[in-house]
Write a protein that holds these residues in place. Sequence first.
Motif, PDB file in Angstrom:
ATOM      1  N   ARG A  85      11.930  -0.323   3.566  1.00 21.99           N
ATOM      2  CA  ARG A  85      10.971  -1.160   2.843  1.00 21.99           C
ATOM      3  C   ARG A  85      11.032  -0.866   1.356  1.00 21.99           C
ATOM      4  NH1 ARG A  85       5.377  -2.045   6.135  1.00 21.99           N
ATOM      5  NH2 ARG A  85       6.208  -2.101   8.252  1.00 21.99           N
ATOM      6  N   GLU A  87       8.772  -0.644  -0.852  1.00 20.62           N
ATOM      7  CA  GLU A  87       7.742   0.248  -1.383  1.00 20.62           C
ATOM      8  C   GLU A  87       7.786   1.644  -0.764  1.00 20.62           C
ATOM      9  OE1 GLU A  87       5.872  -1.463   2.314  1.00 20.62           O
ATOM     10  OE2 GLU A  87       7.251  -2.131   0.748  1.00 20.62           O
ATOM     11  N   ALA A  88       8.691   1.862   0.215  1.00 17.76           N
ATOM     12  CA  ALA A  88       8.711   3.133   0.936  1.00 17.76           C
ATOM     13  C   ALA A  88       9.016   4.311   0.020  1.00 17.76           C
ATOM     14  CB  ALA A  88       9.737   3.066   2.066  1.00 17.76           C
ATOM     15  N   ASP A 188       1.918  -3.280   3.678  1.00 19.76           N
ATOM     16  CA  ASP A 188       2.775  -2.455   2.821  1.00 19.76           C
ATOM     17  C   ASP A 188       2.428  -0.980   2.961  1.00 19.76           C
ATOM     18  OD1 ASP A 188       1.013  -1.728   0.072  1.00 19.76           O
ATOM     19  OD2 ASP A 188       0.364  -3.495   1.185  1.00 19.76           O
TER      20      ASP A 188
END
Length: 258
Positions: A85, A87-88, A188
Amino acid sequence: AQPHPVAKAIGKLVGERAPEVTAEDVSALPGGGVRGTIAGVPYSIQPLETGAMKPSHEANELNASYGLFRNDTKIATFEIGDRARAEASHALSELRASGFETKLVSGDRAPVVQACAKALGFSVEDAVSRATPERKSQILKAAGEGSVMIGDGANDAAALAAATVGVAVRGSMEASLRAADVYLLRPDLEAVPELFRIARRTRGAILRNLSFSVAFNLVAGALAIQGSMTPLLAAILMPLSSLTVLLSAIATGRRLDP
């Protein structure tokens, strides 16, 4: 129950090309994959060790291989791409900066897990591949008090239950939701470090309010011992103590609002 992401991808492909095909007696394989029968013929889909990672045209994409077997004979290969992802990496950086020791524990094959670990800043030692549900649970139990597990699959349920705090992300399977202590409504991963910021502020508010209560009780007790506590003073101090704690809690609540 929601299907595994790989099952969703293959199911969508098969549904588009052979919508009339229906599998019966479907069950999960112990080592990963699924099996069933179509028109009385046994079929299975299993992850392939050989060629588990393929070159990708897109950066940060992880391509895993799965084989379709008929009567134990491979008749097709699926290449399924995935990526970490967006935003990981930032969410993990925030957690590490807050003092958390992070570990990647996955049931996937070593090449895929190591590629993902490299992209997200995990060391080789902190990336565990081919982890069964039991192995995940053992890792969390060994971590002891203060351990946190973040997951979304049915094979994460035991680890979520074994952790001090189990966090299920949005879209999690039903089994993991039942085992988790916290369910994130936002999709998220930025919600994860925010969760712990809220937890720290809430803990601070609880300790502060307890300090206020102890201070008022000590003052009131000292006045009573000295013989200076009058009914009027007691009537003033009691609601004043409650009002102080209430205002402190309201102030904390406002700081927690997005």
